[in-house]
Design an enzyme around this catalytic site. Structure first.
Site, PDB file in Angstrom:
ATOM      1  N   GLY A 283       0.624  -1.118  -0.293  1.00  0.00           N
ATOM      2  CA  GLY A 283       0.349  -0.085   0.096  1.00  0.00           C
ATOM      3  C   GLY A 283       0.861   1.265   0.057  1.00  0.00           C
ATOM      4  N   LYS A 284       2.224   0.744  -0.767  1.00  0.00           N
ATOM      5  CA  LYS A 284       3.250   2.393  -0.530  1.00  0.00           C
ATOM      6  C   LYS A 284       2.080   3.510  -1.229  1.00  0.00           C
ATOM      7  CE  LYS A 284       7.001   0.654  -2.183  1.00  0.00           C
ATOM      8  NZ  LYS A 284       6.742  -0.319  -2.310  1.00  0.00           N
ATOM      9  N   THR A 285       1.964   2.964  -2.203  1.00  0.00           N
ATOM     10  CA  THR A 285       1.099   3.484  -3.471  1.00  0.00           C
ATOM     11  C   THR A 285       0.104   4.691  -2.497  1.00  0.00           C
ATOM     12  OG1 THR A 285       2.405   2.715  -5.152  1.00  0.00           O
ATOM     13  CG2 THR A 285       0.280   4.752  -5.911  1.00  0.00           C
TER      14      THR A 285
ATOM     15  N   LYS B 130       8.659   9.142  -8.368  1.00  0.00           N
ATOM     16  CA  LYS B 130       9.142   6.921  -8.456  1.00  0.00           C
ATOM     17  C   LYS B 130      11.146   6.669  -9.184  1.00  0.00           C
ATOM     18  CE  LYS B 130       7.468   2.516  -8.429  1.00  0.00           C
ATOM     19  NZ  LYS B 130       7.036   1.844  -6.548  1.00  0.00           N
TER      20      LYS B 130
ATOM     21  N   GLU C 164       8.522   7.684  -3.975  1.00  0.00           N
ATOM     22  CA  GLU C 164       8.445   6.423  -3.128  1.00  0.00           C
ATOM     23  C   GLU C 164       9.523   5.035  -4.079  1.00  0.00           C
ATOM     24  OE1 GLU C 164       4.567   4.599  -5.148  1.00  0.00           O
ATOM     25  OE2 GLU C 164       4.995   2.971  -4.649  1.00  0.00           O
TER      26      GLU C 164
ATOM     27  N   ALA D 281      10.313   0.836  -4.844  1.00  0.00           N
ATOM     28  CA  ALA D 281      10.635   0.053  -5.469  1.00  0.00           C
ATOM     29  C   ALA D 281      10.137  -0.675  -4.056  1.00  0.00           C
ATOM     30  CB  ALA D 281      11.077  -0.093  -6.833  1.00  0.00           C
ATOM     31  N   GLY D 282       9.713  -2.119  -3.818  1.00  0.00           N
ATOM     32  CA  GLY D 282       9.364  -2.836  -3.434  1.00  0.00           C
ATOM     33  C   GLY D 282       9.795  -2.728  -1.840  1.00  0.00           C
TER      34      GLY D 282
ATOM     35  N   ASN E 127      -1.547  -0.581   6.889  1.00  0.00           N
ATOM     36  CA  ASN E 127      -2.526   0.249   5.743  1.00  0.00           C
ATOM     37  C   ASN E 127      -2.946  -1.657   5.594  1.00  0.00           C
ATOM     38  OD1 ASN E 127      -3.641   0.425   3.255  1.00  0.00           O
ATOM     39  ND2 ASN E 127      -2.346  -0.608   1.691  1.00  0.00           N
TER      40      ASN E 127
HETATM   41 MG   LIG Z   1       3.457   1.187  -5.396  1.00  0.00          MG
END
Ligand SMILES: [Mg+2]
Length: 233
Positions: free
Chosen positions: A15-17, A38, A123, A125-126, A183
């Site tokens: 749920g990062k995005t 990103k 943000e 990745a991973g 999240n």
């Molecule tokens: Mg994401």
């Protein structure tokens, strides 16, 4: 000098995005010039052939989501300059596609946003130890970006371990941690660990849990207050 956060996760697809987009919208609503970045995305899709983008252009859904939430600042192409199709760690996706992977651009791509923003959300990745090539991990990029970490964790069975491991990896590298946001996925409504996870993490962790988000729901008031305090201070 723009302030910012480096948003990392305890795993991929936590749920990062989603959290980044909520924060971007909150910051924009507070009158901030928000930058969204990103550094690299994999698992991208080819843009629909509707004439708005050149044929074959890869689109990062994450980049589009945070860019739109931020009010479409700057150019979308600058949100995520390195996009790959394969659902692999970015440098492995690049290799699988015979494309270059530019470790320098991961860093210099941020300059565009810091130059025109009050607050930049990066943000990753991973997760924090996602590899970015030989001898380099996401944590190294986070250190070079210079923003404190915001850790997004999936509020589900297993998150205590994942969260504490991520915190320990950050502390070992002396990366500042702004806090943790949990999240809760909609797909696990009957997970009995959800209610107790925050308290159990608090017992073992010195960094604040800023709030709990239900995936698909709004930012809780505790996080909105935290954002307002960050932008007014
Ligand atoms: Mg994401």
């Amino acid at each position: 000098m723009a302030r910012g956060l480096f948003i990392t996760g305890t795993d991929t697809e936590v749920g990062k995005t989603y959290v980044a987009a909520l924060l971007a919208a909150e910051l924009a609503a507070a009158g901030c010039r928000v930058g969204v970045y990103k550094p690299a995305a994999s698992g991208c899709t080819v843009a629909p052939g509707d004439g708005t983008l050149p044929p074959g252009t890869l689109v990062s859904d994450d980049a589009v989501a945070v860019w739109e939430a931020a009010g479409r600042p700057g150019e979308l192409d600058r949100v995520c300059p390195q996009r790959f199709a394969a659902p692999l760690a970015p440098h492995l996706a690049a290799r699988a596609e015979g494309k270059p992977f530019d470790a320098e651009l991961l860093r210099t791509g941020l300059d565009y946003w810091t130059a025109q923003s009050d607050f930049v959300l990066v943000e990753g990745a991973g997760g924090l130890l996602c590899p970015l090539g030989a001898g380099e991990l996401m944590a190294d990029l986070a250190a070079d970006c210079g923003f404190p970490l915001l850790i997004v964790a999936r509020n589900a069975l297993g998150t205590i371990n994942h969260t504490l491991l991520t915190v320990e990896a950050a502390e070992r590298r002396r990366l500042p941690v702004a806090g943790i946001i949990l999240n809760t996925p909609v797909s696990r409504p009957n997970d009995p660990s959800v209610a107790g996870n925050p308290e159990e993490i608090r017992v073992h962790c010195s960094h604040p849990i800023l709030g709990e988000v239900s995936h698909g729901g709004p930012l809780p008031e505790s996080v909105r207050r935290w954002v307002r305090d960050m932008t007014s201070g």
